[in-house]
Every structure is written in structure tokens, then in C-alpha cells.
Design a protein around this motif. Structure first.
Motif, short mmCIF file in Angstrom:
data_model
loop_
_atom_site.label_atom_id
_atom_site.label_comp_id
_atom_site.label_asym_id
_atom_site.label_seq_id
_atom_site.Cartn_x
_atom_site.Cartn_y
_atom_site.Cartn_z
N SER A 95 0.87 -1.18 0.00
CA SER A 95 0.00 0.00 0.00
C SER A 95 0.90 1.23 0.00
CB SER A 95 -0.92 -0.03 1.21
OG SER A 95 -0.15 -0.03 2.39
N PHE A 96 1.57 1.43 -1.12
CA PHE A 96 2.52 2.50 -1.25
C PHE A 96 1.82 3.84 -1.43
CE2 PHE A 96 4.47 5.36 -4.30
CZ PHE A 96 5.50 5.83 -3.51
N GLN A 97 2.31 4.84 -0.73
CA GLN A 97 1.87 6.21 -0.93
C GLN A 97 3.08 7.12 -0.76
OE1 GLN A 97 -1.28 7.09 1.80
NE2 GLN A 97 -2.81 6.13 0.52
N CYS A 98 3.13 8.17 -1.54
CA CYS A 98 4.16 9.17 -1.35
C CYS A 98 3.96 9.79 0.03
CB CYS A 98 4.04 10.24 -2.43
SG CYS A 98 4.44 9.63 -4.09
N PRO A 99 5.02 10.40 0.59
CA PRO A 99 4.86 11.01 1.92
C PRO A 99 3.77 12.07 1.90
CG PRO A 99 6.94 11.66 0.90
CD PRO A 99 6.34 10.62 0.03
N ALA A 100 3.14 12.25 3.03
CA ALA A 100 2.02 13.20 3.12
C ALA A 100 2.50 14.63 2.86
CB ALA A 100 1.38 13.11 4.50
N LEU A 101 1.76 15.32 2.02
CA LEU A 101 2.01 16.74 1.77
C LEU A 101 1.17 17.56 2.75
CD1 LEU A 101 1.77 16.71 -2.13
CD2 LEU A 101 3.80 17.34 -0.80
N PRO A 102 1.67 18.68 3.22
CA PRO A 102 0.85 19.53 4.09
C PRO A 102 -0.46 19.92 3.39
CG PRO A 102 3.12 20.31 4.04
CD PRO A 102 3.00 19.24 3.00
N ALA A 103 -1.54 19.95 4.13
CA ALA A 103 -2.86 20.22 3.56
C ALA A 103 -2.92 21.57 2.85
CB ALA A 103 -3.92 20.16 4.66
N ASN A 104 -2.16 22.54 3.32
CA ASN A 104 -2.23 23.88 2.74
C ASN A 104 -1.28 24.07 1.56
OD1 ASN A 104 0.18 23.83 4.13
ND2 ASN A 104 -0.12 25.81 5.13
N SER A 105 -0.66 22.99 1.06
CA SER A 105 0.32 23.11 -0.01
C SER A 105 -0.30 23.29 -1.40
CB SER A 105 1.25 21.89 -0.03
OG SER A 105 0.55 20.75 -0.49
N ASP A 106 -1.56 22.90 -1.58
CA ASP A 106 -2.22 22.93 -2.88
C ASP A 106 -1.47 22.13 -3.95
OD1 ASP A 106 -4.40 24.45 -2.03
OD2 ASP A 106 -3.34 26.34 -2.37
N LEU A 107 -0.76 21.10 -3.51
CA LEU A 107 -0.02 20.22 -4.42
C LEU A 107 -0.60 18.81 -4.35
CD1 LEU A 107 3.64 21.29 -3.55
CD2 LEU A 107 2.29 22.01 -5.53
N GLN A 108 -0.42 18.06 -5.43
CA GLN A 108 -0.81 16.66 -5.45
C GLN A 108 0.35 15.84 -5.97
OE1 GLN A 108 -4.35 16.41 -7.88
NE2 GLN A 108 -5.64 16.57 -6.07
N TRP A 109 0.50 14.63 -5.45
CA TRP A 109 1.56 13.75 -5.92
C TRP A 109 1.13 13.00 -7.17
CZ3 TRP A 109 6.12 14.61 -4.17
CH2 TRP A 109 6.41 14.78 -2.82
N GLU A 110 2.04 12.86 -8.11
CA GLU A 110 1.97 11.86 -9.16
C GLU A 110 3.06 10.87 -8.79
OE1 GLU A 110 2.63 13.76 -12.92
OE2 GLU A 110 0.70 14.77 -12.90
N GLN A 111 2.76 9.59 -8.82
CA GLN A 111 3.75 8.62 -8.37
C GLN A 111 4.01 7.54 -9.41
OE1 GLN A 111 1.70 7.51 -4.77
NE2 GLN A 111 1.06 5.58 -5.64
N ARG A 112 5.22 7.04 -9.35
CA ARG A 112 5.62 5.92 -10.21
C ARG A 112 6.41 4.95 -9.34
NH1 ARG A 112 9.97 5.61 -14.80
NH2 ARG A 112 9.51 3.53 -15.55
N VAL A 113 6.07 3.69 -9.41
CA VAL A 113 6.70 2.66 -8.60
C VAL A 113 7.40 1.68 -9.52
CG1 VAL A 113 6.31 0.86 -6.88
CG2 VAL A 113 4.91 2.93 -6.86
N ASP A 114 8.64 1.37 -9.20
CA ASP A 114 9.43 0.42 -9.96
C ASP A 114 10.13 -0.47 -8.94
OD1 ASP A 114 12.09 -0.39 -11.51
OD2 ASP A 114 10.62 0.23 -13.01
N ARG A 115 10.81 -1.50 -9.42
CA ARG A 115 11.51 -2.41 -8.51
C ARG A 115 12.63 -1.73 -7.74
NH1 ARG A 115 14.18 -7.43 -11.02
NH2 ARG A 115 15.76 -7.24 -9.45
N GLU A 116 13.30 -0.78 -8.35
CA GLU A 116 14.46 -0.16 -7.72
C GLU A 116 14.24 1.27 -7.29
OE1 GLU A 116 17.50 -0.78 -10.61
OE2 GLU A 116 17.77 -2.86 -10.04
N PHE A 117 13.08 1.85 -7.56
CA PHE A 117 12.84 3.22 -7.14
C PHE A 117 11.37 3.51 -6.99
CE2 PHE A 117 12.65 3.62 -11.75
CZ PHE A 117 11.56 4.46 -11.94
N ILE A 118 11.10 4.56 -6.25
CA ILE A 118 9.77 5.13 -6.10
C ILE A 118 9.93 6.61 -6.41
CG2 ILE A 118 7.90 5.66 -4.49
CD1 ILE A 118 8.82 3.15 -2.89
N ALA A 119 9.16 7.12 -7.35
CA ALA A 119 9.25 8.53 -7.73
C ALA A 119 7.94 9.23 -7.37
CB ALA A 119 9.52 8.66 -9.22
N CYS A 120 8.07 10.36 -6.69
CA CYS A 120 6.94 11.18 -6.31
C CYS A 120 7.15 12.57 -6.90
CB CYS A 120 6.84 11.29 -4.79
SG CYS A 120 6.68 9.71 -3.95
#
Length: 153
Positions: free
Chosen positions: A21-46
Motif C-alpha cells: 500500500s505505497f503512498q508518497c509522503p504526506a504533503l501539508p494540507a495547505n500546499s495545494d499540491l498533489q503527488w503523481e507517483q511511479r513505482v518500480d523495482r528499484e525506485f519510487i518517484a513522487c
């Protein structure tokens, strides 16, 4: 039958990572940003994206040393990321002049053995750079990193 078993065992780490159940680290609520994520065997990109689709903060967790040359002349500010002290660096743009080049930063943090975080900021101004560095300081990648490390073994 043996071939299917061998193929299944070879794909197990990637499958295990995908099933976490992978998720990028939580962003502060007031940041107005959203994560796009990519998961691979050797890396996780947020990739943190603004409401207008601009990527402003990128975090890549990896089991391999990114081997990026971050030299002292490019050193900019001190900071923190996931509890680790760091230096932010101006990216080496090979003499090219890009828009907002002065408000871009990059760093690599060794989190543990065979475990790195590469963080880069593409801010549109000095003010936004400070805000994104402050936001990066609040991120905690320890839980996400544990998933990556356990899946790679």
C-alpha cells in the motif's frame, strides 16, 4: 512447470512492491499540491504537481546511488529532509540559461545502506523556492523507504 515457477520467483520483488500500500509522503494540507507517483523495482518517484500541472518538487527514493556530481561551487543553502541534514545545490546546467534557473535546486541524501533520496525543486521564483524547501523539510519518507527496501530483498 519449472519455467513458470522460476519466472514467478523472478517477478516476486516487483509484484511485492506493486502490492504494497505505497503512498508518497504526506504533503501539508495547505500546499495545494498533489503527488503523481511511479513505482518500480528499484525506485519510487513522487512528483508534486501544482493545480495548473507544473511539477515543482520531485522526490525519488532508490536503492542505487544516483551518482550525481554535487560540487562545492554549486552549493547553495543548508536544509533538512526526512530528519537528515543536507545541502541544496544549484543544478549544473552545462552553461545553458534556463528560465528560473536561479530558483532550481537538487540534492541527494543517503538515508541508509543502499538507500538514497534524490530531491529536486523547480521553483518559479526565489519566494517559491523558499516555500518548497520548507515543505521538503516537513516530508518524512521513512515508511515509504521501508516498503522499497523490503520489496527489493
Amino acid at each position: 512447470m519449472k519455467t513458470a515457477l522460476v519466472l514467478g520467483l523472478l517477478l516476486l520483488p516487483a509484484t511485492a512492491l506493486a502490492q504494497q500500500s505505497f503512498q508518497c509522503p504526506a504533503l501539508p494540507a495547505n500546499s495545494d499540491l498533489q503527488w503523481e507517483q511511479r513505482v518500480d523495482r528499484e525506485f519510487i518517484a513522487c512528483k508534486a504537481v501544482t493545480q495548473d500541472g507544473r511539477q515543482v518538487l520531485n522526490v525519488m527514493l532508490t536503492t542505487k546511488d544516483p551518482d550525481i556530481s554535487l560540487t562545492r561551487p554549486l552549493r547553495a543553502e543548508e536544509g533538512m529532509f526526512s530528519g537528515k541534514e543536507l545541502y541544496w545545490y544549484r543544478p549544473d546546467l552545462a552553461g545553458r540559461n534556463f528560465p528560473d534557473a536561479e530558483s532550481r535546486r537538487i540534492t541527494v541524501i543517503k538515508l541508509a545502506k543502499n538507500h538514497y533520496a534524490q530531491v529536486w525543486i523547480n521553483a518559479g521564483s526565489a519566494e517559491e523556492l523558499g516555500s518548497l524547501q520548507s515543505l521538503a523539510q516537513q516530508l518524512d519518507v521513512n515508511e515509504t523507504s521501508a516498503i522499497l527496501l523490503s520489496a527489493g530483498r
